[in-house]
Design a protein around this motif. Structure first.
Motif, PDB file in Angstrom:
ATOM      1  N   UNK A  26     -41.777   0.624  41.917  1.00 17.09           N
ATOM      2  CA  UNK A  26     -41.601   2.069  41.852  1.00 17.09           C
ATOM      3  C   UNK A  26     -40.657   2.475  40.735  1.00 17.09           C
ATOM      4  N   UNK A  27     -39.598   1.692  40.542  1.00 14.30           N
ATOM      5  CA  UNK A  27     -38.644   1.990  39.476  1.00 14.30           C
ATOM      6  C   UNK A  27     -39.277   1.853  38.096  1.00 14.30           C
ATOM      7  N   UNK A  28     -40.366   1.086  38.015  1.00 14.06           N
ATOM      8  CA  UNK A  28     -41.086   0.921  36.746  1.00 14.06           C
ATOM      9  C   UNK A  28     -42.160   1.986  36.551  1.00 14.06           C
ATOM     10  N   UNK A  29     -42.268   2.899  37.496  1.00  8.85           N
ATOM     11  CA  UNK A  29     -43.207   3.999  37.359  1.00  8.85           C
ATOM     12  C   UNK A  29     -44.505   3.850  38.120  1.00  8.85           C
ATOM     13  N   UNK A  30     -44.640   2.792  38.906  1.00  3.40           N
ATOM     14  CA  UNK A  30     -45.843   2.620  39.715  1.00  3.40           C
ATOM     15  C   UNK A  30     -45.811   3.549  40.918  1.00  3.40           C
ATOM     16  N   UNK A  31     -46.976   4.019  41.319  1.00  2.62           N
ATOM     17  CA  UNK A  31     -47.110   4.671  42.615  1.00  2.62           C
ATOM     18  C   UNK A  31     -47.345   3.559  43.619  1.00  2.62           C
ATOM     19  N   UNK A  32     -46.529   3.480  44.647  1.00  4.60           N
ATOM     20  CA  UNK A  32     -46.503   2.299  45.506  1.00  4.60           C
ATOM     21  C   UNK A  32     -46.931   2.605  46.929  1.00  4.60           C
ATOM     22  N   UNK A  33     -47.924   1.851  47.397  1.00  2.00           N
ATOM     23  CA  UNK A  33     -48.340   1.917  48.776  1.00  2.00           C
ATOM     24  C   UNK A  33     -47.547   0.933  49.610  1.00  2.00           C
ATOM     25  N   UNK A  34     -46.918   1.429  50.650  1.00  2.00           N
ATOM     26  CA  UNK A  34     -46.117   0.602  51.558  1.00  2.00           C
ATOM     27  C   UNK A  34     -47.017   0.191  52.715  1.00  2.00           C
ATOM     28  N   UNK A  35     -47.515  -1.033  52.662  1.00  2.00           N
ATOM     29  CA  UNK A  35     -48.381  -1.527  53.716  1.00  2.00           C
ATOM     30  C   UNK A  35     -47.574  -2.132  54.846  1.00  2.00           C
ATOM     31  N   UNK A  36     -47.822  -1.691  56.074  1.00  2.00           N
ATOM     32  CA  UNK A  36     -47.098  -2.219  57.235  1.00  2.00           C
ATOM     33  C   UNK A  36     -47.796  -1.810  58.508  1.00  2.00           C
ATOM     34  N   UNK A  44     -40.129   5.060  57.669  1.00  2.00           N
ATOM     35  CA  UNK A  44     -38.721   4.990  57.268  1.00  2.00           C
ATOM     36  C   UNK A  44     -38.592   4.393  55.876  1.00  2.00           C
ATOM     37  N   UNK A  45     -39.381   3.361  55.580  1.00  2.00           N
ATOM     38  CA  UNK A  45     -39.330   2.740  54.260  1.00  2.00           C
ATOM     39  C   UNK A  45     -39.806   3.701  53.182  1.00  2.00           C
ATOM     40  N   UNK A  46     -40.885   4.420  53.473  1.00  2.00           N
ATOM     41  CA  UNK A  46     -41.399   5.401  52.505  1.00  2.00           C
ATOM     42  C   UNK A  46     -40.350   6.468  52.237  1.00  2.00           C
ATOM     43  N   UNK A  47     -39.722   6.970  53.293  1.00  2.00           N
ATOM     44  CA  UNK A  47     -38.703   8.016  53.133  1.00  2.00           C
ATOM     45  C   UNK A  47     -37.541   7.521  52.285  1.00  2.00           C
ATOM     46  N   UNK A  48     -37.138   6.282  52.502  1.00  2.00           N
ATOM     47  CA  UNK A  48     -36.030   5.719  51.739  1.00  2.00           C
ATOM     48  C   UNK A  48     -36.418   5.547  50.266  1.00  2.00           C
ATOM     49  N   UNK A  49     -37.633   5.096  50.030  1.00  2.00           N
ATOM     50  CA  UNK A  49     -38.100   4.914  48.655  1.00  2.00           C
ATOM     51  C   UNK A  49     -38.215   6.259  47.939  1.00  2.00           C
ATOM     52  N   UNK A  50     -38.771   7.239  48.622  1.00  2.00           N
ATOM     53  CA  UNK A  50     -38.916   8.571  48.025  1.00  2.00           C
ATOM     54  C   UNK A  50     -37.544   9.155  47.695  1.00  2.00           C
ATOM     55  N   UNK A  51     -36.580   8.953  48.586  1.00  2.00           N
ATOM     56  CA  UNK A  51     -35.224   9.450  48.346  1.00  2.00           C
ATOM     57  C   UNK A  51     -34.599   8.805  47.112  1.00  2.00           C
ATOM     58  N   UNK A  52     -35.061   7.580  46.808  1.00  2.00           N
ATOM     59  CA  UNK A  52     -34.555   6.866  45.640  1.00  2.00           C
ATOM     60  C   UNK A  52     -35.346   7.189  44.379  1.00  2.00           C
ATOM     61  N   UNK A  53     -36.304   8.104  44.492  1.00  2.00           N
ATOM     62  CA  UNK A  53     -37.066   8.523  43.328  1.00  2.00           C
ATOM     63  C   UNK A  53     -38.383   7.814  43.121  1.00  2.00           C
ATOM     64  N   UNK A  54     -38.802   7.002  44.102  1.00  2.77           N
ATOM     65  CA  UNK A  54     -40.057   6.255  43.986  1.00  2.77           C
ATOM     66  C   UNK A  54     -41.210   7.104  44.508  1.00  2.77           C
ATOM     67  N   UNK A  55     -42.332   7.060  43.812  1.00  2.00           N
ATOM     68  CA  UNK A  55     -43.544   7.738  44.268  1.00  2.00           C
ATOM     69  C   UNK A  55     -44.236   6.800  45.256  1.00  2.00           C
ATOM     70  N   UNK A  56     -43.846   6.888  46.514  1.00  2.00           N
ATOM     71  CA  UNK A  56     -44.318   5.955  47.536  1.00  2.00           C
ATOM     72  C   UNK A  56     -45.132   6.678  48.595  1.00  2.00           C
ATOM     73  N   UNK A  57     -46.049   5.937  49.207  1.00  2.05           N
ATOM     74  CA  UNK A  57     -46.850   6.475  50.304  1.00  2.05           C
ATOM     75  C   UNK A  57     -47.144   5.350  51.290  1.00  2.05           C
ATOM     76  N   UNK A  58     -47.334   5.703  52.534  1.00  2.12           N
ATOM     77  CA  UNK A  58     -47.566   4.706  53.566  1.00  2.12           C
ATOM     78  C   UNK A  58     -49.032   4.335  53.695  1.00  2.12           C
ATOM     79  N   UNK A  59     -49.268   3.059  53.984  1.00  2.81           N
ATOM     80  CA  UNK A  59     -50.615   2.551  54.217  1.00  2.81           C
ATOM     81  C   UNK A  59     -50.608   1.778  55.534  1.00  2.81           C
TER      82      UNK A  59
END
Length: 236
Positions: A26-36, A44-59
């Motif tokens: 995410x820090x490198x600019x990837x949009x990241x799917x959090x698989x779990x 919770x992981x997605x929220x933490x990543x988004x708060x850190x500036x990562x374009x994250x979404x849950x899968x």
């Protein structure tokens, strides 16, 4: 999805090394799917990543379930990087004279069959990428060379052999896909402090994530069909 951003999916990304892989990509600019599997920990992981500036979404993703994996693959429109990180030890004891066969089955189901299940489901999306990468998170305990040369981790009839199996499968994928632009490699994070080992490791999850991030961002002329850690090539 933002068409200009490369998309990565990391399995088991709700915590530990998987989370740090997601954060690093995410820090490198990837949009990241959090698989779990767990909705609570995934959110919770997605929220933490988004708060850190990562374009994250849950899968929602259980790598042991055909239905879950099929649904996950159907939910994405694009994929450039797949990191097969989800894994289990299988439980104890693991001495070959004491191990329960169900312990071995559980380790293989997640660590090997789960990788095959997920990879095959997402291959159509990866084939459409300009620079697709597949990273399978393995371990040096799966190196038969190192095991035969001396003690490499504890005696293990489930976890270590499952990683040897994963290494072999990784090599076969690389052979089959060698004439494509898909690079397939295995990476070892080292002995990291995670709940997988009761937090006994001497490396941080972020340190363990580095090899996956490196292999996920290889140039087009990068290696395929290899096994690597931070120091370089690991013998099969």
């Amino acid at each position: 999805m933002r068409s200009e951003a490369k998309v990565a999916l990391v399995t088991g990304a709700n915590k530990g090394i998987g989370y740090e892989i997601a954060a690093g990509l995410g820090a490198l600019g990837y949009r990241v799917g959090v698989g779990a599997r767990s909705a609570e920990s995934r959110d919770a992981a997605v929220a933490k990543l988004v708060a850190a500036g990562v374009d994250a979404f849950g899968v929602p993703l259980d790598v042991t379930s055909d239905e879950s994996v099929t649904a996950a693959a159907s939910s994405l429109e694009r994929l450039d990087v797949l990191v097969n990180n989800a894994g289990i030890t299988g439980g104890m004891p693991q001495q070959p004279t004491l191990v329960d066969l169900d312990t071995i089955r559980a380790a293989v189901e997640t660590n090997v069959l789960g990788v095959v299940r997920v990879t095959n489901a997402f291959l159509p999306l990866l084939r459409a990428s300009a620079a697709p990468r597949i990273v399978n998170m393995s371990s040096t305990v799966g190196s038969l060379t190192r095991q035969s040369e001396g003690e490499q981790g504890p005696i293990s009839a489930a976890y270590a052999p499952s990683k040897s199996f994963l290494n072999a499968v990784t090599l076969q994928y690389a052979k089959e896909l060698r004439d494509t632009n898909i690079l397939v490699n295995a990476g070892c994070p080292g002995f990291c402090a995670t709940d997988l080992n009761g937090f006994r490791g001497y490396r941080t999850p972020a340190q363990g994530a580095a090899i996956a991030i490196h292999l996920a961002t290889l140039p087009d002329n990068g290696p395929t069909g290899g096994f690597f850690d931070d120091e370089g090539v690991v013998p099969w």
